[in-house]
Design an enzyme around this catalytic site. Structure first.
Site, short mmCIF file in Angstrom:
data_model
loop_
_atom_site.label_atom_id
_atom_site.label_comp_id
_atom_site.label_asym_id
_atom_site.label_seq_id
_atom_site.Cartn_x
_atom_site.Cartn_y
_atom_site.Cartn_z
N ASP A 1 0.82 -1.21 0.00
CA ASP A 1 0.00 0.00 0.00
C ASP A 1 0.85 1.27 0.00
O ASP A 1 1.82 1.39 0.76
CB ASP A 1 -0.92 -0.01 1.23
CG ASP A 1 -1.93 1.11 1.22
OD1 ASP A 1 -2.38 1.49 0.12
OD2 ASP A 1 -2.29 1.60 2.30
N VAL B 1 -8.93 0.22 4.45
CA VAL B 1 -9.23 0.51 5.85
C VAL B 1 -7.96 0.26 6.66
O VAL B 1 -7.41 -0.84 6.63
CB VAL B 1 -10.36 -0.38 6.39
CG1 VAL B 1 -10.62 -0.08 7.87
CG2 VAL B 1 -11.63 -0.19 5.58
#
Length: 307
Positions: free
Chosen positions: A81, A230
């Site tokens: 990420d 998230v």
């Protein structure tokens, strides 16, 4: 089990749900989200934030994460990420990550395209899935005065150009969400999501899923979002649980971690239900249709062109 990102993303787009991509910071959080997915019979993406990869010794982190996924009973894959450094992305590809995000959103469009294109070229050579970002996704509580700035929302023509010129597999456009915990409600440009869904044929990713009101999440999925990140809510759940145990005088790490894991699992299960992911098992659907269970999708027979 390790499953190709293409399989999970295609199933979500076809069935109209979103796959949660959960950031994890240690094994407690990693195990919690995998266990939550097992409980909900749902696919899941597990992703370390780029800053944690070297902190947790990238090769060790990758090996441990891949083994945890392989032992899980749900469809999952390992994603990197928010990586801005080319060298880090290359290392993660080398250590068998299934998917990588190259974040050139802070760069001018031409430079973002150039960086993304360079990463995609290498990633595709070994069957690694890719994600790019365009526009600016701010930090809640830090950039609140800029959250309403429409100039930072991703433009459709820029998104189309980036995808066409790079061949990236998925796209995270700025549409009004922010990273972190909101101090005021976000203003999501749902019309822009619909425009992008009509203009491009790749899965759209929503960053800043922590704290975004439930009704906004549901509408974003209806408009065309396929993957939702998230992280902050899991981090806060783990930290609050550990603090609670310490304040009670508990000093055994295993006991504290077990309690924190359960608290994180509760948050993860709630997100899986909210995103409509619960009950969807693309591995089962694929096996029923084709008589196979797809593998993680990497093609390491090809020459690795990274440095």
């Amino acid at each position: 089990m390790l499953v190709s990102p293409n399989v999970i993303m295609a199933d979500a787009r076809m069935r109209g749900y979103a796959v949660p991509a959960f950031n994890y910071y240690n094994l407690d959080v990693l195990f919690a989200v995998l266990e939550a997915a097992e409980t909900e019979n749902a696919p899941v993406i597990v992703q370390p934030y780029s800053a944690y990869v070297p902190f947790l010794h990238d090769k060790v982190l990758a090996a441990a994460s891949l083994e945890a996924i392989a032992q899980s009973k749900v469809c999952a894959y390992l994603h990197l990420d928010h990586a801005t450094e080319y060298d880090l992305i290359m290392r993660c590809i080398k250590w068998d990550f299934h998917s990588v995000m190259v974040d050139g959103s802070a760069l001018p469009l031409e430079e973002n395209i150039a960086l993304t294109k360079a990463v995609v070229r290498v990633a595709k050579s070994v069957g690694v899935y890719t994600e790019a970002e365009i526009g600016r996704i701010f930090r809640a509580g830090v950039d609140d005065d800029r959250l309403d700035d429409g100039d930072e929302t991703a433009r459709v023509e820029d998104c189309v150009r980036l995808i066409e010129e790079t061949g990236v597999d998925s796209l995270a456009p700025a549409v009004g969400t922010a990273h972190g915990v909101y101090t005021k409600p976000p203003k999501i440009n749902f019309e822009r999501i619909e425009q992008l869904r009509a203009a491009v044929d790749v899965p759209l990713v929503l960053h800043g899923g922590s704290g975004t009101p439930d009704e906004m999440i549901r509408r974003a999925i209806e408009c065309g979002i396929t993957k939702i990140n998230v992280g902050t809510e899991l981090k806060y759940a783990w930290s609050a649980a550990m603090k609670e145990m310490f304040n009670k005088g508990e000093k055994e790490p295993r006991i504290c971690s077990a309690y924190a894991r359960e608290k994180v699992k509760e948050v993860a299960k709630a997100k899986l239900r909210l995103f409509g992911t619960s009950g969807h098992n693309p591995c089962v659907a694929m096996a029923q249709c084709k008589g196979i269970v797809p593998s993680a999708g990497r093609n390491d027979d090809h020459e690795f062109m990274g440095e």
